[in-house]
Scaffold this active site. Structure first.
Site, short mmCIF file in Angstrom:
data_model
loop_
_atom_site.label_atom_id
_atom_site.label_comp_id
_atom_site.label_asym_id
_atom_site.label_seq_id
_atom_site.Cartn_x
_atom_site.Cartn_y
_atom_site.Cartn_z
N ARG A 117 1.87 -2.66 -8.59
CA ARG A 117 1.26 -3.99 -8.54
C ARG A 117 -0.19 -3.92 -9.02
O ARG A 117 -0.91 -2.99 -8.68
CB ARG A 117 1.28 -4.52 -7.09
CG ARG A 117 2.62 -5.06 -6.66
CD ARG A 117 2.73 -5.26 -5.15
NE ARG A 117 1.59 -5.89 -4.52
CZ ARG A 117 1.49 -6.11 -3.20
NH1 ARG A 117 2.49 -5.76 -2.39
NH2 ARG A 117 0.43 -6.68 -2.69
N ARG B 149 -2.67 -15.29 7.93
CA ARG B 149 -3.72 -14.31 7.62
C ARG B 149 -5.09 -14.85 7.96
O ARG B 149 -6.08 -14.12 7.80
CB ARG B 149 -3.67 -13.99 6.13
CG ARG B 149 -3.17 -12.59 5.77
CD ARG B 149 -3.10 -12.55 4.28
NE ARG B 149 -3.06 -11.28 3.65
CZ ARG B 149 -1.95 -10.70 3.18
NH1 ARG B 149 -0.78 -11.24 3.38
NH2 ARG B 149 -2.04 -9.58 2.51
N ARG C 60 -9.38 -5.96 -0.97
CA ARG C 60 -8.37 -6.49 -0.04
C ARG C 60 -8.63 -6.01 1.39
O ARG C 60 -8.42 -6.76 2.34
CB ARG C 60 -6.97 -6.07 -0.50
CG ARG C 60 -6.51 -6.89 -1.70
CD ARG C 60 -5.32 -6.29 -2.39
NE ARG C 60 -4.15 -6.24 -1.55
CZ ARG C 60 -3.13 -5.40 -1.72
NH1 ARG C 60 -3.16 -4.53 -2.70
NH2 ARG C 60 -2.10 -5.45 -0.92
N ARG D 244 2.53 3.19 -3.83
CA ARG D 244 3.61 2.18 -3.75
C ARG D 244 4.11 1.79 -5.14
O ARG D 244 3.33 1.51 -6.04
CB ARG D 244 3.09 0.93 -3.02
CG ARG D 244 4.07 -0.25 -3.09
CD ARG D 244 3.80 -1.29 -2.03
NE ARG D 244 2.47 -1.87 -2.08
CZ ARG D 244 1.96 -2.65 -1.12
NH1 ARG D 244 2.67 -2.94 -0.04
NH2 ARG D 244 0.74 -3.15 -1.23
N LYS E 90 4.12 -3.35 6.86
CA LYS E 90 4.68 -4.59 7.43
C LYS E 90 5.99 -4.98 6.74
O LYS E 90 6.97 -5.32 7.38
CB LYS E 90 3.68 -5.76 7.29
CG LYS E 90 2.37 -5.54 8.02
CD LYS E 90 1.44 -6.72 7.86
CE LYS E 90 1.05 -7.00 6.44
NZ LYS E 90 0.28 -5.90 5.77
P1 ADP Z 1 2.69 -3.83 3.62
O1 ADP Z 1 3.86 -4.79 3.58
O2 ADP Z 1 2.03 -3.77 4.97
O3 ADP Z 1 1.71 -4.05 2.50
P2 ADP Z 1 4.66 -1.85 2.74
O4 ADP Z 1 5.80 -2.01 3.69
O5 ADP Z 1 4.85 -2.39 1.35
O6 ADP Z 1 3.28 -2.38 3.40
O7 ADP Z 1 4.34 -0.28 2.68
C1 ADP Z 1 3.31 0.21 1.83
C2 ADP Z 1 3.78 1.53 1.20
O8 ADP Z 1 3.87 2.53 2.19
C3 ADP Z 1 5.15 1.47 0.54
O9 ADP Z 1 5.13 2.29 -0.61
C4 ADP Z 1 6.11 2.03 1.61
O10 ADP Z 1 7.24 2.65 1.02
C5 ADP Z 1 5.21 3.01 2.32
N1 ADP Z 1 5.44 3.10 3.77
C6 ADP Z 1 5.68 2.08 4.63
N2 ADP Z 1 5.76 2.52 5.90
C7 ADP Z 1 5.54 3.86 5.84
C8 ADP Z 1 5.48 4.91 6.83
N3 ADP Z 1 5.65 4.66 8.14
N4 ADP Z 1 5.23 6.17 6.39
C9 ADP Z 1 5.04 6.43 5.08
N5 ADP Z 1 5.08 5.49 4.11
C10 ADP Z 1 5.33 4.23 4.49
P1 AMP Z 2 0.80 -8.89 0.29
O1 AMP Z 2 2.07 -8.80 -0.49
O2 AMP Z 2 1.00 -9.33 1.70
O3 AMP Z 2 -0.02 -7.62 0.18
O4 AMP Z 2 -0.07 -10.05 -0.39
C1 AMP Z 2 -0.52 -9.93 -1.74
C2 AMP Z 2 -1.60 -10.98 -2.00
O5 AMP Z 2 -1.03 -12.29 -1.87
C3 AMP Z 2 -2.79 -10.97 -1.03
O6 AMP Z 2 -3.78 -10.03 -1.38
C4 AMP Z 2 -3.28 -12.42 -1.18
O7 AMP Z 2 -4.01 -12.59 -2.39
C5 AMP Z 2 -1.98 -13.19 -1.31
N1 AMP Z 2 -1.50 -13.62 0.03
C6 AMP Z 2 -0.38 -13.16 0.68
N2 AMP Z 2 -0.25 -13.77 1.86
C7 AMP Z 2 -1.30 -14.62 1.98
C8 AMP Z 2 -1.75 -15.51 3.00
N3 AMP Z 2 -1.07 -15.64 4.16
N4 AMP Z 2 -2.88 -16.21 2.78
C9 AMP Z 2 -3.55 -16.10 1.63
N5 AMP Z 2 -3.21 -15.27 0.64
C10 AMP Z 2 -2.09 -14.52 0.81
#
Ligand code: ADP
Ligand code: AMP
Length: 216
Positions: free
Chosen positions: A162, A90, A173, A129, A15
């Site tokens: 992280r 969420r 999660r 990541r 995302k």
């Molecule tokens: P989210 O915001 O949904 O948690 P991220 O955008 O941070 O996900 O992506 C999670 C991990 O996967 C990151 O390390 C990113 O570089 C990698 N990633 C994102 N999209 C793709 C894809 N289409 N193919 C391979 N790796 C990806």
């Molecule tokens: P993310 O970066 O989206 O993976 O979020 C990391 C963490 O932040 C999640 O696992 C939750 O603990 C918290 N968080 C992010 N967005 C929300 C939300 N909309 N509502 C509640 N907790 C959130």
């Protein structure tokens, strides 16, 4: 009227990666609730200290805290034309609160791209990541590696994994996502705004598909 796009999908599906590309292309703000929490934690604010208790356990931060934080962010001038929302809402309570907030800002949720991928794919993405300490730039050790191991290409800061990306927390999660966020899929499907996208493809293909559905 302002344009708001809500990106829905499991943790690690991409995302944030897609939100950045789309925000650039559409000249819209990118609001990531996770990034906002991490910024608060880095700055050791009261909100950050409170949120950290939940984030470290893999749980959601309570709705009232999260909604308050997003309300403030939406009031900034760069959100006037609209924004890409990544990680918020969420829960159904957050979705209802978002509608009310957007009505105040003369906006509405226009479309909800729902990015999906099998659990094994998202777990692989999360476990590889690496995030930059200074500005939250995101890399993947295999799919998007930095030029130099452990160093951000953009601002040269240290890359770290992280705490909530450790395998024990990821399992929690994903369970929290299934229990608390999946009901939103039905909520947005009923509203006719949900569009499903295959996230188990290369970044460029997902972003092509995403641009197409947003254009339509
Ligand atoms: P989210 O915001 O949904 O948690 P991220 O955008 O941070 O996900 O992506 C999670 C991990 O996967 C990151 O390390 C990113 O570089 C990698 N990633 C994102 N999209 C793709 C894809 N289409 N193919 C391979 N790796 C990806
Ligand atoms: P993310 O970066 O989206 O993976 O979020 C990391 C963490 O932040 C999640 O696992 C939750 O603990 C918290 N968080 C992010 N967005 C929300 C939300 N909309 N509502 C509640 N907790 C959130």
């Amino acid at each position: 009227m302002a344009t708001f796009i809500v990106l829905l999908g499991p943790p690690g599906v991409g995302k944030g990666t897609q939100a950045k590309i789309l925000a650039n292309a559409k000249k819209l703000a990118h609001i990531s609730s996770g990034d906002l929490f991490r910024e608060h934690i880095k700055n050791q604010t009261e909100l950050g200290k409170h949120a950290k208790l939940f984030i470290d356990r893999g749980e959601l931060v309570p709705d009232d805290v999260t909604i308050g934080m997003i309300r403030e962010r939406l009031s900034y001038a760069d959100c006037k034309p609209g924004a890409i929302l990544d990680g918020f809402p969420r829960t159904p309570i957050q979705a209802v609160a978002l509608e009310k907030m957007l009505a105040e800002f003369d906006g509405q949720v226009n479309i909800v791209p729902y990015i999906t991928a099998p659990e094994s794919v998202v777990v692989g993405r999360i476990s590889g990541r690496w995030t930059c300490r200074l500005n939250g730039h995101v890399y993947h050790q295999m799919f998007n590696p930095p030029k130099q191991v452990g160093v951000c290409d953009i601002d040269s800061s240290e890359l770290y994994q992280r705490d909530d990306d450790k395998v024990e927390t990821v399992t929690i999660r994903i369970r929290v996502y299934l229990e608390q966020t999946i009901p939103l899929v039905e909520y947005y499907r009923k509203s006719g705004k949900l569009v499903e996208l295959n996230g188990a493809q290369a970044v460029e293909q997902v972003s092509k598909d995403l641009c197409q559905v947003v254009k339509n």
